[in-house]
Design a protein around this motif. Structure first.
Motif, mmCIF file in Angstrom:
data_model
loop_
_atom_site.group_PDB
_atom_site.id
_atom_site.type_symbol
_atom_site.label_atom_id
_atom_site.label_comp_id
_atom_site.label_asym_id
_atom_site.label_seq_id
_atom_site.Cartn_x
_atom_site.Cartn_y
_atom_site.Cartn_z
ATOM 1 N N PHE A 1 0.756 -1.178 -0.243
ATOM 2 C CA PHE A 1 0.149 -0.248 -0.028
ATOM 3 C C PHE A 1 0.856 1.007 -0.251
ATOM 4 O O PHE A 1 2.098 1.235 0.570
ATOM 5 C CB PHE A 1 -1.066 -0.155 1.674
ATOM 6 C CG PHE A 1 -2.157 -0.861 1.039
ATOM 7 C CD1 PHE A 1 -2.799 -0.817 0.385
ATOM 8 C CD2 PHE A 1 -2.021 -2.205 1.484
ATOM 9 C CE1 PHE A 1 -4.136 -1.725 0.509
ATOM 10 C CE2 PHE A 1 -2.921 -3.040 2.013
ATOM 11 C CZ PHE A 1 -4.604 -2.569 1.080
ATOM 12 N N GLU A 2 0.664 2.655 -0.340
ATOM 13 C CA GLU A 2 1.141 3.842 -0.563
ATOM 14 C C GLU A 2 1.335 3.908 1.322
ATOM 15 O O GLU A 2 2.557 4.394 1.100
ATOM 16 C CB GLU A 2 -0.042 4.715 -1.251
ATOM 17 C CG GLU A 2 0.595 6.280 -1.125
ATOM 18 C CD GLU A 2 2.116 6.273 -2.446
ATOM 19 O OE1 GLU A 2 2.762 7.164 -2.915
ATOM 20 O OE2 GLU A 2 1.647 5.292 -3.667
ATOM 21 N N HIS A 3 0.438 3.936 1.904
ATOM 22 C CA HIS A 3 1.285 4.036 2.773
ATOM 23 C C HIS A 3 2.401 3.403 3.589
ATOM 24 O O HIS A 3 3.130 3.436 4.479
ATOM 25 C CB HIS A 3 -0.189 4.020 3.756
ATOM 26 C CG HIS A 3 -0.047 4.322 5.584
ATOM 27 N ND1 HIS A 3 0.273 5.620 6.078
ATOM 28 C CD2 HIS A 3 0.833 3.531 6.788
ATOM 29 C CE1 HIS A 3 0.802 5.556 7.442
ATOM 30 N NE2 HIS A 3 0.741 4.103 7.909
ATOM 31 N N GLU A 4 3.080 2.348 3.140
ATOM 32 C CA GLU A 4 3.682 1.111 3.868
ATOM 33 C C GLU A 4 5.226 1.677 3.366
ATOM 34 O O GLU A 4 6.062 1.601 3.654
ATOM 35 C CB GLU A 4 3.670 0.303 3.617
ATOM 36 C CG GLU A 4 2.064 -0.750 4.428
ATOM 37 C CD GLU A 4 2.148 -2.020 3.643
ATOM 38 O OE1 GLU A 4 2.316 -2.916 4.737
ATOM 39 O OE2 GLU A 4 1.583 -2.582 2.375
ATOM 40 N N ASP B 1 5.930 5.158 3.027
ATOM 41 C CA ASP B 1 6.566 6.113 3.745
ATOM 42 C C ASP B 1 7.240 5.672 5.022
ATOM 43 O O ASP B 1 6.989 5.037 5.550
ATOM 44 C CB ASP B 1 5.153 6.912 4.944
ATOM 45 C CG ASP B 1 5.558 7.530 5.763
ATOM 46 O OD1 ASP B 1 6.150 8.468 6.042
ATOM 47 O OD2 ASP B 1 3.886 8.477 6.053
ATOM 48 N N PRO B 2 8.138 6.376 4.749
ATOM 49 C CA PRO B 2 9.677 6.144 5.637
ATOM 50 C C PRO B 2 9.411 5.863 7.223
ATOM 51 O O PRO B 2 9.867 4.940 8.173
ATOM 52 C CB PRO B 2 11.045 6.733 5.351
ATOM 53 C CG PRO B 2 9.596 7.986 4.651
ATOM 54 C CD PRO B 2 8.951 7.498 3.922
ATOM 55 N N ASP B 3 9.061 6.876 7.677
ATOM 56 C CA ASP B 3 8.317 7.443 8.933
ATOM 57 C C ASP B 3 7.123 5.540 9.501
ATOM 58 O O ASP B 3 7.467 5.381 10.377
ATOM 59 C CB ASP B 3 7.418 8.621 9.453
ATOM 60 C CG ASP B 3 8.626 9.143 9.516
ATOM 61 O OD1 ASP B 3 9.958 9.337 9.691
ATOM 62 O OD2 ASP B 3 8.238 10.818 9.044
ATOM 63 N N ALA B 4 6.306 6.007 8.152
ATOM 64 C CA ALA B 4 4.830 4.217 8.997
ATOM 65 C C ALA B 4 5.945 3.120 8.420
ATOM 66 O O ALA B 4 5.723 2.088 9.907
ATOM 67 C CB ALA B 4 3.858 4.772 7.809
ATOM 68 N N LEU B 5 7.270 3.020 8.363
ATOM 69 C CA LEU B 5 8.054 1.483 8.621
ATOM 70 C C LEU B 5 8.704 1.761 9.794
ATOM 71 O O LEU B 5 8.711 0.689 10.272
ATOM 72 C CB LEU B 5 9.056 1.782 7.285
ATOM 73 C CG LEU B 5 9.796 0.609 6.969
ATOM 74 C CD1 LEU B 5 9.522 -1.274 7.378
ATOM 75 C CD2 LEU B 5 10.831 0.703 5.829
ATOM 76 N N LYS B 6 9.244 2.673 9.970
ATOM 77 C CA LYS B 6 9.802 3.002 11.323
ATOM 78 C C LYS B 6 9.182 2.641 12.351
ATOM 79 O O LYS B 6 9.530 2.190 12.977
ATOM 80 C CB LYS B 6 10.364 4.621 11.451
ATOM 81 C CG LYS B 6 10.862 4.386 12.278
ATOM 82 C CD LYS B 6 11.294 6.212 12.632
ATOM 83 C CE LYS B 6 12.449 6.163 14.281
ATOM 84 N NZ LYS B 6 13.062 7.410 14.651
#
Length: 604
Positions: free
Chosen positions: A69-72, A74-79
């Motif tokens: 997904f697009e949200h995944e 996001d580097p902050d979301a992955l962190k």
């Protein structure tokens, strides 16, 4: 085959150091291709923990995060996800799926083993490969120890600083009869009771250690869903709240009077195959993510995210059974026992309807009575590959990986649209979808208290009340998006689909009680396949594709039973390997006429 270089945007869990394949020379390397929305990927992270401990001096695991997904992306979301799921090894951020494509990966999760000289020696798609990996790793270590090419010692993992917040990635919330709020504090492996303000802590239930101990000092493993039982039933069975203890694959019962916890359902082992109905404490569950008491079903419905079904637990009889679904991941409505789900992660009792957030199809759906049984319907969502943030008529509205749902006082449904960071509303009477609040940090659960919506803002580690009373819904016209996963080109006309599976060292396919393999193939659209759909026992299948169809998805479910290869053992240990693929395909005259899918081993 020489391993490809590891290419991505950044590295996590390395203390800021950028790593190359050369940095792993002398080690056995497990590349774990994952994405944090995927329940099977989360299973693999847990499966790898004992291997990482057992071979700590010889093996380095590298997570390659290739987002769906697009949200995944996001580097902050992955962190945040790396911390949320306690990933204790280096992680390569691969937002453009560059490394994914360089290794010809076709499914989340996929594991690739590299030897100390940087060659690919084993590939395995899906979960449940621990014993096979142990055998492969043991052989590789012995070979390279003898050659002098194995280097023992610590790996490159550097833990991040320890956080300090009351809650850490909370999952779900319910309102208690005394006006307080009970929250599953998932990353802290405990439950927290708050006063009605959602900030004043009344008590913490659980030691905070990962485990499965019962009693008044209980332990949990990433608990999520919570269901409050009716008062008369709670008095009868001796507990008030059913807890989905997700990573333990258990249901637990909480007695509010003294905080005592007991185990209600599950064995602690993940269900993989066979019966999923019977005495509750003898029947395996798989990643129960949410629970809801629903009177029309006469029990506690379980969102069994791990195998794409709904279960049903009867507190009075202490039995559990499958309630809906087939274990095939997808979106298909109709009779409950024929319906497809995709990692259902949120439930809400709406009286004659049980609402559910079906996360991997970015869908809002419901179950209702239908004649002598139950049926599944879809309000919002079209399938596994389409998502976005768009309001309006439900047939055109788009969500992105919703994890929670709640019924509002007016009968409309609030959706925790997790990866869009929004609270959406669906109105059943008009079929309209709108946005109530935005800019939230991964909302994952909600409840209504005195007419006000209380939301678990998971990545912000707190409860919020983001929808002021009387706030009118606003409409958002958003763009449609699709899963980033690359399509696989195949030939038009006839194609050979081959599932590659080599039994792990020391094992063989067991044919004593019939065929040891099974292959099921379906497609979207259904008319994509002229021939080749259905169930068989051969892992190779001839497919005939329809003329005029240029794009589609092949849904493939394969399994193989392998047993210890020793005729002297009276009762050899057997293990079932299973993998589901949803392969987006592009059909062209110049495409290859063979489609290999590696379940275990290497494609010749």
């Amino acid at each position: 085959m020489r391993a490809a270089e590891l290419v991505g945007r950044q590295w996590l869990n390395t203390g800021g150091k950028e790593l190359k394949l050369q940095d792993f020379r002398g080690k056995v390397v497990i590349l774990d291709f994952w994405t944090f929305c995927c329940i099977n990927c989360l299973h693999v992270i847990d499966e790898l923990r004992p291997l990482e401990a057992e071979f700590a001096d010889e093996v380095v695991t590298v997570g390659v995060h290739s987002p769906k997904f697009e949200h995944e992306a996001d580097p902050d979301a992955l962190k945040a996800a790396v911390e949320r799921y306690a990933v204790h090894h280096p992680v390569l951020d691969d937002p453009e799926l560059t490394t994914w494509q360089n290794y010809a990966v076709k499914a989340w999760p996929t594991l690739v083993v590299l030897d100390p000289e940087g060659y690919v020696v084993h590939v395995a798609a899906g979960e449940g490969h621990v014993e096979a990996l142990r055998s492969v790793i043991t052989e590789v270590i012995a070979e390279h120890d003898a050659k002098g090419t194995l280097h023992r010692g610590d790996g490159p993992y550097v833990p991040p600083p320890a956080p300090e917040t009351t809650l850490r990635f909370p999952g779900k919330v319910i309102a208690l009869n005394n006006g307080n709020l009970l929250v599953s504090d998932s990353a802290n492996h405990s439950l927290v009771e708050f006063e009605s303000d959602g900030e004043t802590v009344v008590r913490r239930i659980g030691t905070g250690e990962r485990g499965r101990e019962d009693g008044t000092e209980p332990t949990f493993a990433e608990p999520a869903g919570l269901a409050l039982l009716p008062d008369d039933l709670a008095a009868e069975v001796g507990y008030d709240v059913v807890v989905a203890d997700t990573v333990n694959h258990l249901l637990r019962g909480l007695r509010l009077a003294d905080g005592h916890v007991s185990t209600l359902a599950g064995t602690g082992e993940q269900w993989r195959d066979g019966s999923d109905s019977g005495p509750a404490l003898e029947t395996p569950l798989t990643s129960p993510w949410d629970v809801s008491w629903w009177e029309p079903a006469g029990g506690v419905v379980i969102a069994m995210a791990g195998n794409h079904t709904l279960g049903l637990f009867d507190p009075r009889t202490g039995r559990v059974r499958r309630f809906a679904g087939t274990t095939v991941e997808g979106l298909r409505d109709g009779a409950a026992d024929q319906a497809f789900f995709a990692q259902t992660s949120g439930l809400a009792d709406g009286g004659d309807r049980l609402w559910l957030a079906d996360s991997e199809t970015s869908a809002l759906r419901w179950v209702e009575a239908d004649g002598d049984g139950f049926a599944l319907r879809t309000a919002v969502g079209t399938g596994l590959f389409d998502f976005g943030h768009a309001d309006g008529p439900a047939e055109k509205a788009l969500l992105q990986h919703p994890l929670g749902v709640a019924v509002l006082p007016d009968g409309s449904v609030a959706i925790c649209d997790t990866y869009n960071g929004a609270i959406r509303r669906y109105e059943p009477d008009t079929g309209e979808v709108s946005t109530l609040a935005a800019d939230l940090a991964e909302p994952s659960g909600a409840t209504v208290v005195d007419g006000e919506l209380v939301v678990v803002s998971s990545a912000a580690h707190r409860l919020e009340r983001p929808v002021p009373p009387g706030l009118a819904a606003k409409l958002i016209e958003g763009a449609s998006q699709q899963v980033k996963r690359p399509s696989t080109e195949i030939a038009s006309g006839e194609v050979e689909l081959a599932v590659v599976f080599t039994p792990p060292p020391g094992t063989k396919l067991d044919e004593r009680y019939g065929p040891s393999t099974r292959l099921e193939i379906t497609s979207t659209p259904e008319d994509l396949l002229v021939e080749g759909a259905g169930v068989g026992t051969d892992l190779t299948r001839r497919l005939v594709l329809a003329e005029g169809v240029e794009h589609g998805v092949l849904h493939v479910v394969a399994q193989a039973a392998s047993c210890d290869d020793d005729d002297q053992i009276e009762h050899p240990a057997c293990r079932l390997t299973r993998q589901d693929w949803g392969v987006p395909v592009t059909i062209s005259a110049s495409g290859p006429a063979r489609l290999p899918l590696v379940m275990g081993g290497l494609d010749a």
